[in-house]
Design a protein around this motif. Structure first.
Motif, PDB file in Angstrom:
ATOM      1  N   SER A   1       0.848  -1.197   0.000  1.00 46.62           N
ATOM      2  CA  SER A   1       0.000   0.000   0.000  1.00 46.62           C
ATOM      3  C   SER A   1       0.881   1.242   0.000  1.00 46.62           C
ATOM      4  CB  SER A   1      -0.911   0.009   1.223  1.00 46.62           C
ATOM      5  OG  SER A   1      -0.153   0.214   2.406  1.00 46.62           O
ATOM      6  N   LEU A   2       0.292   2.367  -0.356  1.00 47.29           N
ATOM      7  CA  LEU A   2       1.024   3.624  -0.388  1.00 47.29           C
ATOM      8  C   LEU A   2       1.512   3.993   1.012  1.00 47.29           C
ATOM      9  CD1 LEU A   2       1.886   5.847  -2.338  1.00 47.29           C
ATOM     10  CD2 LEU A   2      -0.226   7.044  -1.824  1.00 47.29           C
ATOM     11  N   ILE A   3       0.673   3.784   2.013  1.00 46.11           N
ATOM     12  CA  ILE A   3       1.053   4.091   3.396  1.00 46.11           C
ATOM     13  C   ILE A   3       2.237   3.229   3.825  1.00 46.11           C
ATOM     14  CG2 ILE A   3       0.310   3.944   5.800  1.00 46.11           C
ATOM     15  CD1 ILE A   3      -0.795   6.337   4.368  1.00 46.11           C
ATOM     16  N   GLU A   4       2.241   1.928   3.462  1.00 48.14           N
ATOM     17  CA  GLU A   4       3.366   1.052   3.808  1.00 48.14           C
ATOM     18  C   GLU A   4       4.669   1.574   3.211  1.00 48.14           C
ATOM     19  OE1 GLU A   4       1.915  -2.663   2.280  1.00 48.14           O
ATOM     20  OE2 GLU A   4       1.486  -3.433   4.261  1.00 48.14           O
ATOM     21  N   GLY A   5       4.605   2.034   1.955  1.00 44.47           N
ATOM     22  CA  GLY A   5       5.793   2.532   1.287  1.00 44.47           C
ATOM     23  C   GLY A   5       6.331   3.789   1.949  1.00 44.47           C
ATOM     24  N   VAL A   6       5.450   4.733   2.286  1.00 43.57           N
ATOM     25  CA  VAL A   6       5.876   5.984   2.923  1.00 43.57           C
ATOM     26  C   VAL A   6       6.461   5.705   4.303  1.00 43.57           C
ATOM     27  CG1 VAL A   6       5.076   8.188   3.848  1.00 43.57           C
ATOM     28  CG2 VAL A   6       4.249   7.400   1.634  1.00 43.57           C
ATOM     29  N   GLN A   7       5.804   4.840   5.084  1.00 47.10           N
ATOM     30  CA  GLN A   7       6.304   4.509   6.418  1.00 47.10           C
ATOM     31  C   GLN A   7       7.673   3.850   6.347  1.00 47.10           C
ATOM     32  OE1 GLN A   7       3.090   2.144   7.998  1.00 47.10           O
ATOM     33  NE2 GLN A   7       2.012   3.916   8.830  1.00 47.10           N
ATOM     34  N   TYR A   8       7.873   2.965   5.369  1.00 45.02           N
ATOM     35  CA  TYR A   8       9.169   2.290   5.215  1.00 45.02           C
ATOM     36  C   TYR A   8      10.259   3.300   4.866  1.00 45.02           C
ATOM     37  CZ  TYR A   8      12.864  -0.566   3.166  1.00 45.02           C
ATOM     38  OH  TYR A   8      14.073  -1.121   2.870  1.00 45.02           O
ATOM     39  N   LEU A   9       9.971   4.219   3.947  1.00 48.26           N
ATOM     40  CA  LEU A   9      10.958   5.217   3.553  1.00 48.26           C
ATOM     41  C   LEU A   9      11.347   6.098   4.735  1.00 48.26           C
ATOM     42  CD1 LEU A   9      12.618   6.512   1.312  1.00 48.26           C
ATOM     43  CD2 LEU A   9      10.646   7.922   0.740  1.00 48.26           C
ATOM     44  N   LEU A  10      10.371   6.532   5.527  1.00 47.28           N
ATOM     45  CA  LEU A  10      10.657   7.358   6.697  1.00 47.28           C
ATOM     46  C   LEU A  10      11.491   6.589   7.725  1.00 47.28           C
ATOM     47  CD1 LEU A  10       7.220   9.135   7.210  1.00 47.28           C
ATOM     48  CD2 LEU A  10       9.333  10.133   6.352  1.00 47.28           C
ATOM     49  N   LYS A  11      11.220   5.290   7.872  1.00 51.32           N
ATOM     50  CA  LYS A  11      11.981   4.463   8.809  1.00 51.32           C
ATOM     51  C   LYS A  11      13.439   4.373   8.381  1.00 51.32           C
ATOM     52  CE  LYS A  11      12.090  -0.147  10.890  1.00 51.32           C
ATOM     53  NZ  LYS A  11      11.436  -1.488  10.921  1.00 51.32           N
ATOM     54  N   GLN A  12      13.683   4.184   7.077  1.00 52.49           N
ATOM     55  CA  GLN A  12      15.053   4.113   6.573  1.00 52.49           C
ATOM     56  C   GLN A  12      15.792   5.425   6.779  1.00 52.49           C
ATOM     57  OE1 GLN A  12      16.350   1.107   5.528  1.00 52.49           O
ATOM     58  NE2 GLN A  12      14.347   0.499   6.301  1.00 52.49           N
ATOM     59  N   LEU A  13      15.108   6.541   6.562  1.00 52.35           N
ATOM     60  CA  LEU A  13      15.728   7.845   6.769  1.00 52.35           C
ATOM     61  C   LEU A  13      16.054   8.076   8.237  1.00 52.35           C
ATOM     62  CD1 LEU A  13      13.557   9.995   4.345  1.00 52.35           C
ATOM     63  CD2 LEU A  13      15.915   9.288   4.021  1.00 52.35           C
ATOM     64  N   ASP A  14      15.196   7.608   9.146  1.00 50.09           N
ATOM     65  CA  ASP A  14      15.458   7.722  10.578  1.00 50.09           C
ATOM     66  C   ASP A  14      16.686   6.901  10.966  1.00 50.09           C
ATOM     67  OD1 ASP A  14      11.962   7.856  11.601  1.00 50.09           O
ATOM     68  OD2 ASP A  14      13.382   9.445  11.086  1.00 50.09           O
ATOM     69  N   LEU A  15      16.853   5.705  10.372  1.00 47.91           N
ATOM     70  CA  LEU A  15      18.025   4.869  10.647  1.00 47.91           C
ATOM     71  C   LEU A  15      19.298   5.578  10.203  1.00 47.91           C
ATOM     72  CD1 LEU A  15      16.736   1.316   9.608  1.00 47.91           C
ATOM     73  CD2 LEU A  15      17.198   2.146  11.918  1.00 47.91           C
ATOM     74  N   VAL A  16      19.246   6.205   9.035  1.00 49.66           N
ATOM     75  CA  VAL A  16      20.423   6.932   8.536  1.00 49.66           C
ATOM     76  C   VAL A  16      20.772   8.082   9.465  1.00 49.66           C
ATOM     77  CG1 VAL A  16      21.285   8.381   6.658  1.00 49.66           C
ATOM     78  CG2 VAL A  16      20.056   6.282   6.139  1.00 49.66           C
ATOM     79  N   ASN A  17      19.762   8.822   9.919  1.00 48.70           N
ATOM     80  CA  ASN A  17      20.011   9.939  10.824  1.00 48.70           C
ATOM     81  C   ASN A  17      20.567   9.464  12.161  1.00 48.70           C
ATOM     82  OD1 ASN A  17      19.194  11.915   9.018  1.00 48.70           O
ATOM     83  ND2 ASN A  17      17.063  11.801   9.628  1.00 48.70           N
ATOM     84  N   THR A  18      20.089   8.310  12.645  1.00 50.44           N
ATOM     85  CA  THR A  18      20.596   7.739  13.902  1.00 50.44           C
ATOM     86  C   THR A  18      22.076   7.406  13.770  1.00 50.44           C
ATOM     87  OG1 THR A  18      18.423   6.836  14.462  1.00 50.44           O
ATOM     88  CG2 THR A  18      20.333   5.889  15.580  1.00 50.44           C
ATOM     89  N   LYS A  19      22.452   6.755  12.648  1.00 55.44           N
ATOM     90  CA  LYS A  19      23.862   6.425  12.413  1.00 55.44           C
ATOM     91  C   LYS A  19      24.704   7.680  12.312  1.00 55.44           C
ATOM     92  CE  LYS A  19      22.985   2.019  10.088  1.00 55.44           C
ATOM     93  NZ  LYS A  19      23.112   1.249   8.809  1.00 55.44           N
ATOM     94  N   LYS A  20      24.119   8.713  11.721  1.00 55.27           N
ATOM     95  CA  LYS A  20      24.840   9.985  11.582  1.00 55.27           C
ATOM     96  C   LYS A  20      25.121  10.582  12.946  1.00 55.27           C
ATOM     97  CE  LYS A  20      24.123  14.686   9.879  1.00 55.27           C
ATOM     98  NZ  LYS A  20      23.194  15.588   9.159  1.00 55.27           N
ATOM     99  N   ARG A  21      24.104  10.567  13.825  1.00 55.92           N
ATOM    100  CA  ARG A  21      24.301  11.116  15.164  1.00 55.92           C
ATOM    101  C   ARG A  21      25.317  10.303  15.953  1.00 55.92           C
ATOM    102  NH1 ARG A  21      18.635  11.871  14.670  1.00 55.92           N
ATOM    103  NH2 ARG A  21      18.259   9.885  15.740  1.00 55.92           N
ATOM    104  N   GLN A  22      25.282   8.960  15.822  1.00 56.57           N
ATOM    105  CA  GLN A  22      26.239   8.117  16.519  1.00 56.57           C
ATOM    106  C   GLN A  22      27.657   8.369  16.033  1.00 56.57           C
ATOM    107  OE1 GLN A  22      24.664   4.210  15.751  1.00 56.57           O
ATOM    108  NE2 GLN A  22      23.181   4.312  17.425  1.00 56.57           N
ATOM    109  N   ARG A  23      27.796   8.608  14.745  1.00 53.65           N
ATOM    110  CA  ARG A  23      29.115   8.868  14.155  1.00 53.65           C
ATOM    111  C   ARG A  23      29.674  10.197  14.639  1.00 53.65           C
ATOM    112  NH1 ARG A  23      27.748   8.107   9.372  1.00 53.65           N
ATOM    113  NH2 ARG A  23      27.490  10.246   8.651  1.00 53.65           N
ATOM    114  N   ASN A  24      28.784  11.171  14.795  1.00 49.49           N
ATOM    115  CA  ASN A  24      29.245  12.486  15.252  1.00 49.49           C
ATOM    116  C   ASN A  24      29.528  12.478  16.756  1.00 49.49           C
ATOM    117  OD1 ASN A  24      28.974  13.464  12.673  1.00 49.49           O
ATOM    118  ND2 ASN A  24      26.889  14.244  12.997  1.00 49.49           N
TER     119      ASN A  24
END
Length: 298
Positions: A275-298
């Protein structure tokens, strides 16, 4: 020549040889120092380039997150509005049907008035249908945008699947029965896969038959007596047969108007269209993971 003169000559010769050896060592040391400095400079430049790439990627991901968040809000709003309009439309259709029944029971004198009222409701209902179609078109555009964003992503959870694609591994299994050298196996597998992709894309080949189910409805299913499919199973085995059948059914279900591959947002865990909602939620989750790794790296 006296003994003292001989010793002096030997001593001078030894000193000269030592001086030459030291000069050679200094030269080698100088060369190694220059090489190390050049390597250090290259490493510094490489680190700077990599940091620039990381910063660019982080900015791009941040932009994608902002766009995805906006898209999710827009999608939720459109879905809610579409559902609301759909409910209103259903109520109007019910009211229209009731008015039509009343019209048949009324006297001819009242007929003209009732007809005008029904026509007015019918016009309003048609306008709602047009609006509903407009919302559906907007949702479809959002789905296409999401497919573009996830096209090169993972195939584990939510991603993009080309419906009608054939799995090369199945044809490698078949090729191993005929060849033993890896290169020959891969070459034959690619040849077989390409040949069957051409077959399933041929609109003149119709490996389906129509049956009538218990409710009297017509339904198209795979014709297991089709000559091509029978030869496929006999010559290449069950693995290749199953992937071809799967591709045919996918193209039949999701692209009934043509025999060509289409990209679809796909839930790989559940093996179905996402579904469209599943796709948007998945994309936001991946972006949150990237931001988390970024904060841990900094």
């Amino acid at each position: 020549m006296g003994e003292n003169e001989t010793d002096a000559i030997q001593e001078k010769k030894g000193a000269d040889e030592l001086e030459q050896l030291l000069a050679k060592e200094r030269k080698l040391w100088h060369i190694e120092k220059l090489q190390l400095e050049m390597k250090n400079l290259e490493l510094v430049n490489a680190i700077e380039v990599k940091n620039n790439e990381v910063q660019w990627f982080e900015k791009k991901l941040e932009h994608m997150k902002e766009m995805a968040t906006m898209e999710q809000k827009k999608t939720k709003s459109m879905i809610s509005l579409a559902e609301e309009k759909k409910g209103e439309n259903e109520k109007l259709h019910m009211k229209l049907a009731e008015l039509e029944k009343q019209l048949q029971a009324k006297h001819a004198v009242d007929g003209d008035m009732e007809v005008k009222k029904i026509n007015s409701l019918s016009d309003f209902s048609n306008a709602l249908i047009v609006k509903e179609q407009s919302y559906k078109d907007e949702l479809q555009e959002s789905r296409k945008a999401l497919i573009n964003a996830l096209r090169d992503g993972s195939k584990v959870s939510i991603g993009v699947k080309r419906l009608g694609d054939l799995d090369l591994k199945a044809f490698q299994v078949a090729a191993k029965r005929e060849y033993f050298v890896k290169e020959e196996v891969n070459e034959r597998a690619v040849e077989l896969c390409s040949m069957w992709e051409n077959y399933i894309g041929d609109p003149d080949w119709n490996p389906f038959k129509t049956i009538t189910d218990m409710r009297g409805r017509n339904k198209e299913i795979i014709d297991e007596e089709d000559e091509k499919l029978k030869n496929l199973k006999e010559e290449l085995g069950d693995e290749a047969y199953e992937v071809v059948i799967t591709a045919l059914l996918e193209m039949k279900e999701y692209n009934p108007c043509g025999r060509y591959k289409v990209e679809e947002l796909w839930n790989f865990q559940l093996g179905r269209k996402a579904s469209l909602i599943e796709g948007v939620q998945y994309l936001l989750k991946q972006l949150d993971l990237v931001n988390t790794k970024k904060r841990q790296r900094n």
